[in-house]
Scaffold this active site. Structure first.
Site, mmCIF file in Angstrom:
data_model
loop_
_atom_site.group_PDB
_atom_site.id
_atom_site.type_symbol
_atom_site.label_atom_id
_atom_site.label_comp_id
_atom_site.label_asym_id
_atom_site.label_seq_id
_atom_site.Cartn_x
_atom_site.Cartn_y
_atom_site.Cartn_z
ATOM 1 N N ASN A 1 0.812 -1.225 0.000
ATOM 2 C CA ASN A 1 0.000 0.000 0.000
ATOM 3 C C ASN A 1 0.845 1.274 0.000
ATOM 4 O O ASN A 1 0.410 2.309 -0.469
ATOM 5 C CB ASN A 1 -0.961 0.014 1.195
ATOM 6 N N CYS B 1 -3.090 4.502 7.787
ATOM 7 C CA CYS B 1 -3.236 3.861 9.097
ATOM 8 C C CYS B 1 -2.074 4.171 10.022
ATOM 9 O O CYS B 1 -2.212 4.044 11.225
ATOM 10 C CB CYS B 1 -3.368 2.352 8.927
HETATM 11 C C1 LIG Z 1 -2.768 -3.702 1.934
HETATM 12 C C2 LIG Z 1 -3.986 -3.432 2.754
HETATM 13 N N1 LIG Z 1 -4.560 -4.438 3.436
HETATM 14 C C3 LIG Z 1 -5.669 -4.266 4.184
HETATM 15 C C4 LIG Z 1 -6.263 -3.028 4.306
HETATM 16 C C5 LIG Z 1 -7.502 -2.873 5.150
HETATM 17 O O1 LIG Z 1 -8.655 -2.791 4.354
HETATM 18 P P1 LIG Z 1 -10.026 -2.132 4.919
HETATM 19 O O2 LIG Z 1 -9.789 -0.660 4.992
HETATM 20 O O3 LIG Z 1 -11.070 -2.500 3.913
HETATM 21 O O4 LIG Z 1 -10.279 -2.754 6.238
HETATM 22 C C6 LIG Z 1 -5.687 -1.934 3.640
HETATM 23 C C7 LIG Z 1 -6.260 -0.576 3.783
HETATM 24 O O5 LIG Z 1 -5.545 0.412 3.789
HETATM 25 C C8 LIG Z 1 -4.528 -2.142 2.839
HETATM 26 O O6 LIG Z 1 -3.961 -1.141 2.167
#
Ligand SMILES: Cc1ncc(COP(=O)(O)O)c(C=O)c1O
Length: 398
Positions: free
Chosen positions: A149, A323
């Site tokens: 991400n 996050c």
């Molecule tokens: C690589 C990755 N995994 C999981 C998530 C979590 O997804 P959600 O926001 O739908 O809970 C994200 C969100 O930023 C992400 O970028």
């Protein structure tokens, strides 16, 4: 003017998906589990959405379970894999996962599981051979992301899946960032479980899916009624699911635009920034990388300040992942790549989408070089230089 370069954090809901949600809320508000025709009609809308999501993931619709998002899918996959294999107490993951995977694995460590955190190289890459070496008799699960991400760097999932099959370890893939940005064929590759999220691909927030390969034993994480063929209890978020299904079909249609036009714009941004600003370094491999993502460090500039000044100019970007924003620690992803804390704290992530326009790119390029220059001019190092050169006007207290 608002220019949005933060599509890895979330995307605007596509108008077609929003219309589908609205229509469902107004007209098709029945319960898909009801025995009457009104409920069945809603069930058929969900079937249609399930096929769309399945097609996007390259799996069969019966293998798709709707959830509340990426985080829930990840929790459900990891929890089930360890519960269904009680004799195996080892999990393999990477050092650059999203906090959803990292915190599930940390929780397992606290419960006495052994977790292998595979390192990445300086470009953020992971090799299938590393995964192979880490798998033992005790390994219940390998859980790795498909695309990062923060950097967009892509892991070789097809090769990792082949390794896991050979070594008889289950594989869960966090495909949240990859889905809708590149072709994925999780079924053909032999992946056992995978997580995706609606809001990363122009669908509504609070929607997601978990792929569970047929034949893989599964214990539900959300226990309740018989919904989702017993794999996730609770009356479904039907309108959200219908919007997610619509967005998944659109994302599939737009993959060629992602691969060509969005990639072209991203490359142009990277080239123009490097041409107009000195002291810029890219974080992460050039390829294989998501077509929409670029992560750059600007020597001597605090990225939080850059984010705020760009925001004042109407431009949305991110420093690291959404996050981790708010914590002062440098990004764990960049740190795992061996990047210094100073360089990590001067990193900016720009993430585009199929909706990004040339006007937004021009808006960004009008402001970003100027802001970097201004912040460098304000830096304590520059004050010291000026003081040493005696170029500060006046003196004494004011
Ligand atoms: C690589 C990755 N995994 C999981 C998530 C979590 O997804 P959600 O926001 O739908 O809970 C994200 C969100 O930023 C992400 O970028």
């Amino acid at each position: 003017m608002l220019s949005y370069f933060d599509n890895n954090a979330t995307t605007r809901v596509a108008p077609e998906a929003a219309d589908a949600v609205g229509e469902c809320l107004r007209e098709y508000w029945g319960n898909p589990s009801s025995p009457h025709g009104f409920g069945s009609r809603v069930g058929r809308l969900m079937d249609e959405a399930r096929s769309g999501v399945a097609e996007l993931m390259g799996v069969s619709p019966r293998e798709v379970v709707f959830t509340s998002g990426g985080t829930e899918s990840i929790n459900a996959a990891i929890a089930s894999a360890v519960r269904m294999q009680p004799g195996k107490r080892h999990v393999v993951t990477s050092a650059v996962e999203h906090s959803a995977v990292m915190n599930c694995c940390r929780q397992l460590e606290r419960r006495g599981y052994r977790v292998t955190w595979l390192p990445v190289d300086g470009e953020g890459r992971l090799e299938a051979a590393q995964v192979e070496e880490s798998i033992g008799e005790e390994t219940a699960l390998v859980s790795v992301m498909h695309a990062n991400n923060e950097t967009g760097v892509i892991f070789p999932v097809e090769e990792i899946a082949a390794v896991c099959r050979r070594r008889k370890a289950w594989l869960h893939v966090d495909a949240v960032q990859a889905a809708g940005k590149m072709p994925i064929e999780l079924g053909r590759w032999g992946v056992d479980m995978a997580s995706v999220s609606g809001h990363k691909l122009h669908g509504p927030k609070g929607t997601g899916a978990l792929y569970i390969r047929s034949g893989i034993p599964f214990e539900p994480w959300v226990v309740g009624g018989h919904q989702e063929r017993g794999r996730r209890g609770g009356t479904e978020n039907v309108a959200g699911i219908v919007g997610f299904g619509r967005a998944a079909r659109l994302a599939l249609e737009r993959l060629p635009a992602m691969a060509a036009r969005v990639r072209g714009m991203r490359d142009e941004i990277e080239r123009r920034i490097r041409e107009s600003v000195a002291g810029v370094a890219r974080n992460g491999a050039r390829e294989p990388r998501l077509p929409n993502t670029v992560n750059l460090s600007f020597a001597g500039v605090d990225s939080e300040a850059m984010v705020m000044m760009l925001d004042e100019a109407g431009i949305c970007v991110s420093s690291g992942s959404a996050c981790t924003t708010g914590s002062t620690a440098p990004s764990h992803v960049l740190t795992a790549m061996g990047i210094s804390a100073e360089r990590a704290r001067s990193s900016l992530r720009l993430s585009l989408s199929v909706e990004t326009t040339e006007a937004e790119v021009e808006h960004l390029m009008r402001h970003l070089p100027r802001i970097v220059e201004k912040l460098r001019d304000w830096s304590p190092a520059r004050w010291a230089e000026r003081a040493a050169a005696g170029s500060w006007a006046g003196g004494g207290a004011r």
